[in-house]
Design an enzyme around this catalytic site. Sequence first.
Site, PDB file in Angstrom:
ATOM      1  N   ARG A 175      -6.040 -25.618  25.253  1.00  9.57           N
ATOM      2  CA  ARG A 175      -6.535 -24.709  25.775  1.00  9.57           C
ATOM      3  C   ARG A 175      -5.710 -24.059  27.162  1.00  9.57           C
ATOM      4  NH1 ARG A 175      -8.862 -27.185  30.012  1.00  9.57           N
ATOM      5  NH2 ARG A 175     -10.009 -29.156  28.598  1.00  9.57           N
TER       6      ARG A 175
ATOM      7  N   HIS B 127     -11.601 -26.025  30.780  1.00 11.35           N
ATOM      8  CA  HIS B 127     -11.958 -26.380  29.598  1.00 11.35           C
ATOM      9  C   HIS B 127     -13.705 -25.449  29.672  1.00 11.35           C
ATOM     10  CE1 HIS B 127     -14.810 -28.338  27.101  1.00 11.35           C
ATOM     11  NE2 HIS B 127     -16.044 -28.385  27.490  1.00 11.35           N
TER      12      HIS B 127
ATOM     13  N   TYR C  19      -5.972 -33.792  34.872  1.00 10.62           N
ATOM     14  CA  TYR C  19      -5.696 -34.721  34.230  1.00 10.62           C
ATOM     15  C   TYR C  19      -4.979 -34.383  32.848  1.00 10.62           C
ATOM     16  CZ  TYR C  19      -8.900 -31.009  31.627  1.00 10.62           C
ATOM     17  OH  TYR C  19      -9.828 -29.868  31.183  1.00 10.62           O
TER      18      TYR C  19
END
Length: 360
Positions: free
Chosen positions: A259, A263, A273
Amino acid sequence: MKHVLESVESQFEMFQILNEDGKIVNKDDMPDLSDDDLKEIMRRMVYTRILDQRSIALNRQGRLGFYAPTAGQEASQLGSQYALEQDDFLLPAYRDVPQLIWQGLPLYQAFLFSRGHFHGNQFPEDVKGLSPQIIIGAQYTQAAGVALGMKKRGKKSVAVTYTGDGGTSQGDFYEGINFAGAYGAPAIFFIQNNHFAISVPVEMQTNAKTLAQKAVAAGIEGIQVDGMDVLAVYAVTKDARERAINGDGPTLIETITYRYGPHTMAGDDPTRYRTDELDDEWEKKDPLVRFRKFLEEKKLWSSEDEDKVIEEAKGDIKKAIKKADEYPKQTVTDLIENMHEELPPNLQEQLEEYKEKESK
Protein backbone atom coordinates in the site's frame (compact mmCIF):
# COMPACT_ATOMS: atom_id res chain seq x y z
CA MET A 1 11.91 -31.56 11.64
CA LYS A 2 13.90 -28.69 10.13
CA HIS A 3 14.13 -30.66 6.88
CA VAL A 4 10.34 -31.16 6.85
CA LEU A 5 9.72 -27.44 7.41
CA GLU A 6 12.15 -26.41 4.71
CA SER A 7 10.61 -28.86 2.25
CA VAL A 8 7.16 -27.35 2.89
CA GLU A 9 8.36 -23.76 2.59
CA SER A 10 10.23 -24.46 -0.65
CA GLN A 11 6.94 -25.38 -2.35
CA PHE A 12 5.48 -21.89 -1.97
CA GLU A 13 7.19 -19.95 -4.72
CA MET A 14 5.52 -16.75 -5.91
CA PHE A 15 3.30 -17.27 -8.97
CA GLN A 16 3.68 -14.59 -11.65
CA ILE A 17 2.62 -13.98 -15.24
CA LEU A 18 3.79 -10.40 -15.92
CA ASN A 19 7.11 -9.11 -14.66
CA GLU A 20 7.77 -5.52 -13.61
CA ASP A 21 8.37 -4.49 -17.22
CA GLY A 22 5.00 -5.80 -18.35
CA LYS A 23 6.53 -8.79 -20.14
CA ILE A 24 4.93 -12.24 -20.04
CA VAL A 25 7.19 -14.62 -18.12
CA ASN A 26 4.71 -17.49 -17.82
CA LYS A 27 2.92 -18.15 -21.13
CA ASP A 28 1.52 -21.50 -20.05
CA ASP A 29 -0.67 -19.95 -17.35
CA MET A 30 -1.81 -16.88 -19.28
CA PRO A 31 -5.56 -16.57 -18.59
CA ASP A 32 -8.07 -16.77 -21.43
CA LEU A 33 -9.14 -13.12 -21.51
CA SER A 34 -10.37 -11.22 -24.55
CA ASP A 35 -8.94 -7.86 -25.56
CA ASP A 36 -12.11 -6.25 -24.21
CA ASP A 37 -11.57 -8.00 -20.87
CA LEU A 38 -7.99 -6.77 -20.67
CA LYS A 39 -9.05 -3.19 -21.40
CA GLU A 40 -11.88 -3.38 -18.87
CA ILE A 41 -9.51 -4.58 -16.13
CA MET A 42 -7.21 -1.63 -16.87
CA ARG A 43 -10.16 0.75 -16.88
CA ARG A 44 -11.19 -0.46 -13.45
CA MET A 45 -7.69 -0.12 -12.03
CA VAL A 46 -7.28 3.45 -13.32
CA TYR A 47 -10.77 4.37 -12.10
CA THR A 48 -10.04 2.92 -8.66
CA ARG A 49 -6.71 4.78 -8.39
CA ILE A 50 -8.56 8.06 -9.07
CA LEU A 51 -11.25 7.07 -6.58
CA ASP A 52 -8.55 6.52 -3.98
CA GLN A 53 -6.95 9.92 -4.65
CA ARG A 54 -10.28 11.73 -4.47
CA SER A 55 -11.35 9.81 -1.35
CA ILE A 56 -8.18 10.87 0.45
CA ALA A 57 -8.86 14.49 -0.53
CA LEU A 58 -12.50 14.25 0.59
CA ASN A 59 -11.41 12.74 3.89
CA ARG A 60 -9.01 15.62 4.49
CA GLN A 61 -11.83 18.06 3.72
CA GLY A 62 -14.00 16.40 6.38
CA ARG A 63 -16.47 15.11 3.78
CA LEU A 64 -15.71 11.42 4.39
CA GLY A 65 -15.24 9.54 7.63
CA PHE A 66 -13.17 6.38 7.99
CA TYR A 67 -11.01 5.66 4.94
CA ALA A 68 -8.25 3.12 4.23
CA PRO A 69 -6.18 3.99 1.11
CA THR A 70 -5.99 1.38 -1.66
CA ALA A 71 -3.29 2.64 -4.06
CA GLY A 72 -0.85 -0.16 -4.82
CA GLN A 73 -3.32 -2.95 -4.12
CA GLU A 74 -5.51 -2.55 -7.23
CA ALA A 75 -4.21 -5.69 -8.95
CA SER A 76 -4.83 -7.78 -5.85
CA GLN A 77 -8.30 -6.36 -5.29
CA LEU A 78 -9.63 -6.01 -8.82
CA GLY A 79 -7.88 -8.97 -10.41
CA SER A 80 -9.56 -11.21 -7.84
CA GLN A 81 -12.98 -9.55 -8.14
CA TYR A 82 -12.96 -9.75 -11.94
CA ALA A 83 -12.70 -13.55 -11.68
CA LEU A 84 -15.94 -13.76 -9.66
CA GLU A 85 -19.57 -14.14 -10.70
CA GLN A 86 -22.50 -11.97 -9.61
CA ASP A 87 -23.81 -14.64 -7.21
CA ASP A 88 -20.51 -15.01 -5.39
CA PHE A 89 -20.58 -13.54 -1.89
CA LEU A 90 -18.03 -10.92 -0.81
CA LEU A 91 -16.88 -10.51 2.79
CA PRO A 92 -14.40 -7.64 2.57
CA ALA A 93 -12.10 -6.00 5.08
CA TYR A 94 -12.17 -2.24 5.51
CA ARG A 95 -9.68 -1.62 2.67
CA ASP A 96 -11.76 -3.64 0.22
CA VAL A 97 -14.53 -1.22 -0.73
CA PRO A 98 -13.42 -1.25 -4.42
CA GLN A 99 -14.39 -4.91 -4.79
CA LEU A 100 -17.88 -4.12 -3.50
CA ILE A 101 -18.21 -1.19 -5.88
CA TRP A 102 -17.27 -3.30 -8.89
CA GLN A 103 -19.62 -6.01 -7.63
CA GLY A 104 -22.42 -3.44 -7.91
CA LEU A 105 -22.50 -1.29 -4.76
CA PRO A 106 -23.47 2.28 -5.77
CA LEU A 107 -20.63 4.71 -5.22
CA TYR A 108 -22.70 7.10 -3.14
CA GLN A 109 -23.47 4.27 -0.71
CA ALA A 110 -19.77 3.55 -0.36
CA PHE A 111 -19.36 7.19 0.68
CA LEU A 112 -22.25 6.87 3.15
CA PHE A 113 -20.60 3.77 4.62
CA SER A 114 -17.44 5.82 5.20
CA ARG A 115 -19.56 8.37 7.05
CA GLY A 116 -21.13 5.70 9.27
CA HIS A 117 -24.59 6.19 7.76
CA PHE A 118 -26.83 3.13 8.00
CA HIS A 119 -27.94 3.42 4.37
CA GLY A 120 -24.35 2.70 3.35
CA ASN A 121 -24.95 -0.83 4.67
CA GLN A 122 -28.28 -1.38 2.93
CA PHE A 123 -27.02 -3.11 -0.19
CA PRO A 124 -29.11 -3.49 -3.35
CA GLU A 125 -30.61 -6.97 -3.62
CA ASP A 126 -28.33 -8.04 -6.45
CA VAL A 127 -25.14 -7.15 -4.54
CA LYS A 128 -24.13 -10.26 -2.64
CA GLY A 129 -21.95 -9.28 0.27
CA LEU A 130 -21.52 -7.85 3.73
CA SER A 131 -20.32 -4.40 4.72
CA PRO A 132 -16.55 -4.07 5.11
CA GLN A 133 -15.47 -5.67 8.37
CA ILE A 134 -13.74 -3.41 10.87
CA ILE A 135 -12.88 -6.20 13.34
CA ILE A 136 -9.61 -7.63 12.02
CA GLY A 137 -9.99 -11.26 10.93
CA ALA A 138 -13.69 -11.63 11.83
CA GLN A 139 -14.64 -11.90 8.16
CA TYR A 140 -12.73 -15.19 7.91
CA THR A 141 -15.07 -17.05 10.25
CA GLN A 142 -18.07 -15.38 8.61
CA ALA A 143 -16.86 -16.48 5.16
CA ALA A 144 -16.53 -20.08 6.32
CA GLY A 145 -20.14 -20.02 7.50
CA VAL A 146 -21.45 -18.38 4.33
CA ALA A 147 -19.54 -20.88 2.19
CA LEU A 148 -20.94 -23.83 4.16
CA GLY A 149 -24.44 -22.42 3.68
CA MET A 150 -23.84 -22.29 -0.08
CA LYS A 151 -22.68 -25.89 -0.08
CA LYS A 152 -25.71 -27.08 1.89
CA ARG A 153 -28.01 -25.27 -0.54
CA GLY A 154 -26.26 -26.77 -3.55
CA LYS A 155 -25.29 -23.36 -4.96
CA LYS A 156 -22.57 -23.06 -7.60
CA SER A 157 -21.04 -20.00 -6.00
CA VAL A 158 -18.24 -19.13 -3.58
CA ALA A 159 -17.68 -16.95 -0.53
CA VAL A 160 -14.66 -14.69 -0.92
CA THR A 161 -12.97 -12.83 1.90
CA TYR A 162 -9.91 -10.65 2.40
CA THR A 163 -7.59 -9.74 5.23
CA GLY A 164 -4.12 -8.24 5.48
CA ASP A 165 -0.95 -9.89 6.73
CA GLY A 166 -1.72 -8.63 10.25
CA GLY A 167 -5.05 -10.45 10.15
CA THR A 168 -3.23 -13.80 10.02
CA SER A 169 -2.18 -13.25 13.65
CA GLN A 170 -5.82 -13.31 14.76
CA GLY A 171 -7.48 -16.47 16.03
CA ASP A 172 -10.38 -15.98 13.60
CA PHE A 173 -7.96 -16.50 10.71
CA TYR A 174 -7.10 -20.05 11.77
CA GLU A 175 -10.64 -20.89 12.86
CA GLY A 176 -12.01 -19.75 9.50
CA ILE A 177 -9.65 -21.70 7.26
CA ASN A 178 -9.80 -24.78 9.47
CA PHE A 179 -13.61 -24.84 9.58
CA ALA A 180 -13.89 -24.32 5.82
CA GLY A 181 -11.34 -27.06 5.21
CA ALA A 182 -13.03 -29.51 7.56
CA TYR A 183 -16.38 -29.09 5.78
CA GLY A 184 -15.04 -28.67 2.25
CA ALA A 185 -16.78 -25.31 2.03
CA PRO A 186 -16.47 -23.32 -1.24
CA ALA A 187 -14.49 -20.38 0.14
CA ILE A 188 -11.56 -18.33 -1.15
CA PHE A 189 -9.47 -16.69 1.56
CA PHE A 190 -7.22 -13.82 0.52
CA ILE A 191 -4.26 -12.53 2.52
CA GLN A 192 -3.20 -9.21 1.01
CA ASN A 193 0.35 -9.13 2.31
CA ASN A 194 1.41 -5.48 2.16
CA HIS A 195 4.24 -6.24 4.64
CA PHE A 196 3.36 -3.96 7.54
CA ALA A 197 -0.20 -4.57 8.78
CA ILE A 198 -0.78 -1.28 10.63
CA SER A 199 2.91 -0.73 11.38
CA VAL A 200 4.45 -4.07 12.42
CA PRO A 201 6.60 -5.83 9.76
CA VAL A 202 5.33 -9.23 8.68
CA GLU A 203 8.61 -10.78 9.91
CA MET A 204 7.50 -9.90 13.45
CA GLN A 205 4.01 -11.35 12.90
CA THR A 206 5.18 -14.88 12.16
CA ASN A 207 8.27 -17.06 11.78
CA ALA A 208 6.80 -18.65 8.64
CA LYS A 209 8.61 -17.75 5.42
CA THR A 210 5.28 -17.35 3.61
CA LEU A 211 1.73 -16.79 4.77
CA ALA A 212 0.40 -19.10 2.06
CA GLN A 213 2.01 -22.10 3.76
CA LYS A 214 -0.40 -21.70 6.69
CA ALA A 215 -2.90 -23.48 4.45
CA VAL A 216 -0.99 -26.72 5.01
CA ALA A 217 -1.99 -26.98 8.68
CA ALA A 218 -5.66 -26.59 7.71
CA GLY A 219 -5.37 -29.19 4.96
CA ILE A 220 -6.44 -26.81 2.20
CA GLU A 221 -4.86 -25.52 -1.01
CA GLY A 222 -2.54 -22.55 -0.64
CA ILE A 223 -0.67 -20.38 -3.11
CA GLN A 224 1.47 -17.25 -3.06
CA VAL A 225 0.97 -14.88 -6.00
CA ASP A 226 2.50 -11.60 -7.18
CA GLY A 227 -0.16 -9.19 -5.97
CA MET A 228 1.12 -6.42 -8.27
CA ASP A 229 0.39 -8.62 -11.32
CA VAL A 230 -3.32 -8.40 -12.13
CA LEU A 231 -3.21 -11.31 -14.59
CA ALA A 232 -1.61 -13.64 -12.05
CA VAL A 233 -4.16 -12.70 -9.39
CA TYR A 234 -7.02 -13.23 -11.85
CA ALA A 235 -5.66 -16.62 -12.91
CA VAL A 236 -5.26 -18.06 -9.40
CA THR A 237 -8.67 -16.72 -8.34
CA LYS A 238 -10.37 -18.20 -11.38
CA ASP A 239 -8.73 -21.56 -10.69
CA ALA A 240 -9.66 -21.45 -6.99
CA ARG A 241 -13.26 -20.63 -7.86
CA GLU A 242 -13.55 -23.49 -10.35
CA ARG A 243 -12.17 -25.97 -7.84
CA ALA A 244 -14.44 -24.68 -5.08
CA ILE A 245 -17.69 -24.98 -7.05
CA ASN A 246 -16.62 -28.44 -8.23
CA GLY A 247 -16.36 -29.67 -4.64
CA ASP A 248 -12.60 -29.43 -4.13
CA GLY A 249 -12.82 -27.19 -1.09
CA PRO A 250 -11.35 -23.81 -0.13
CA THR A 251 -8.14 -22.06 -1.13
CA LEU A 252 -5.86 -19.67 0.74
CA ILE A 253 -4.26 -17.08 -1.58
CA GLU A 254 -1.45 -14.81 -0.40
CA THR A 255 -1.00 -11.79 -2.67
CA ILE A 256 2.38 -10.06 -2.28
CA THR A 257 1.48 -6.39 -2.57
CA TYR A 258 2.12 -2.94 -1.11
CA ARG A 259 0.00 0.00 0.00
CA TYR A 260 1.52 3.29 -1.07
CA GLY A 261 -0.41 5.37 1.45
CA PRO A 262 -0.96 5.13 5.20
CA HIS A 263 -2.83 2.27 6.84
CA THR A 264 -5.84 4.55 7.25
CA MET A 265 -6.41 8.30 7.22
CA ALA A 266 -6.91 8.23 10.99
CA GLY A 267 -3.45 9.52 11.87
CA ASP A 268 -1.11 6.74 10.64
CA ASP A 269 2.33 7.96 9.53
CA PRO A 270 4.08 5.28 7.38
CA THR A 271 7.37 7.22 7.40
CA ARG A 272 7.81 6.04 10.99
CA TYR A 273 8.14 2.40 9.93
CA ARG A 274 8.93 2.44 6.18
CA THR A 275 11.98 3.84 4.41
CA ASP A 276 12.03 6.00 1.29
CA GLU A 277 14.17 3.34 -0.36
CA LEU A 278 11.52 0.68 0.22
CA ASP A 279 8.77 2.95 -1.09
CA ASP A 280 10.84 3.65 -4.22
CA GLU A 281 11.44 -0.06 -4.75
CA TRP A 282 7.73 -0.84 -4.67
CA GLU A 283 6.74 2.13 -6.82
CA LYS A 284 8.70 0.46 -9.61
CA LYS A 285 6.33 -2.51 -9.24
CA ASP A 286 3.18 -0.36 -9.54
CA PRO A 287 0.39 -2.62 -10.88
CA LEU A 288 -0.99 0.11 -13.15
CA VAL A 289 2.40 0.87 -14.72
CA ARG A 290 3.09 -2.82 -15.28
CA PHE A 291 -0.26 -3.58 -16.89
CA ARG A 292 -0.19 -0.35 -18.90
CA LYS A 293 3.12 -1.40 -20.49
CA PHE A 294 1.66 -4.80 -21.35
CA LEU A 295 -1.44 -3.30 -22.98
CA GLU A 296 0.44 -0.59 -24.83
CA GLU A 297 2.68 -3.19 -26.43
CA LYS A 298 -0.46 -4.98 -27.62
CA LYS A 299 -1.85 -1.65 -28.95
CA LEU A 300 -4.81 -1.95 -26.56
CA TRP A 301 -4.25 1.15 -24.41
CA SER A 302 -3.27 4.75 -24.96
CA SER A 303 -2.95 7.98 -22.99
CA GLU A 304 -6.26 9.05 -24.56
CA ASP A 305 -7.95 5.94 -23.17
CA GLU A 306 -6.54 6.66 -19.74
CA ASP A 307 -7.55 10.33 -19.79
CA LYS A 308 -11.09 9.30 -20.70
CA VAL A 309 -11.30 6.96 -17.69
CA ILE A 310 -9.85 9.61 -15.37
CA GLU A 311 -12.49 12.13 -16.43
CA GLU A 312 -15.22 9.49 -16.12
CA ALA A 313 -14.11 8.66 -12.59
CA LYS A 314 -13.94 12.30 -11.53
CA GLY A 315 -17.43 12.92 -12.92
CA ASP A 316 -18.91 9.86 -11.19
CA ILE A 317 -17.27 10.78 -7.88
CA LYS A 318 -18.59 14.33 -8.06
CA LYS A 319 -22.15 13.08 -8.64
CA ALA A 320 -21.87 10.41 -5.95
CA ILE A 321 -20.57 12.72 -3.22
CA LYS A 322 -23.32 15.24 -4.12
CA LYS A 323 -25.93 12.49 -3.73
CA ALA A 324 -24.39 11.41 -0.42
CA ASP A 325 -24.46 15.04 0.76
CA GLU A 326 -28.14 15.32 -0.14
CA TYR A 327 -29.10 12.09 1.60
CA PRO A 328 -31.13 12.61 4.83
CA LYS A 329 -28.80 12.94 7.81
CA GLN A 330 -28.67 10.02 10.22
CA THR A 331 -30.28 10.75 13.58
CA VAL A 332 -29.87 9.18 17.00
CA THR A 333 -33.37 7.76 16.69
CA ASP A 334 -32.36 6.11 13.37
CA LEU A 335 -29.46 4.48 15.16
CA ILE A 336 -31.61 3.18 18.02
CA GLU A 337 -34.41 1.90 15.78
CA ASN A 338 -32.03 0.12 13.41
CA MET A 339 -30.19 -1.77 16.13
CA HIS A 340 -33.04 -4.03 17.26
CA GLU A 341 -36.21 -5.50 15.80
CA GLU A 342 -37.80 -5.20 19.24
CA LEU A 343 -36.29 -2.61 21.53
CA PRO A 344 -35.48 -3.55 25.13
CA PRO A 345 -37.07 -1.26 27.75
CA ASN A 346 -33.98 0.86 28.35
CA LEU A 347 -33.57 1.67 24.65
CA GLN A 348 -37.31 2.27 24.25
CA GLU A 349 -36.98 4.87 26.98
CA GLN A 350 -34.00 6.50 25.25
CA LEU A 351 -35.83 6.42 21.91
CA GLU A 352 -38.73 8.42 23.32
CA GLU A 353 -36.28 10.87 24.88
CA TYR A 354 -34.46 11.50 21.60
CA LYS A 355 -37.67 11.68 19.58
CA GLU A 356 -38.70 14.55 21.78
CA LYS A 357 -35.31 16.26 21.38
CA GLU A 358 -35.29 15.86 17.60
CA SER A 359 -38.83 17.19 17.22
CA LYS A 360 -37.80 20.61 18.58
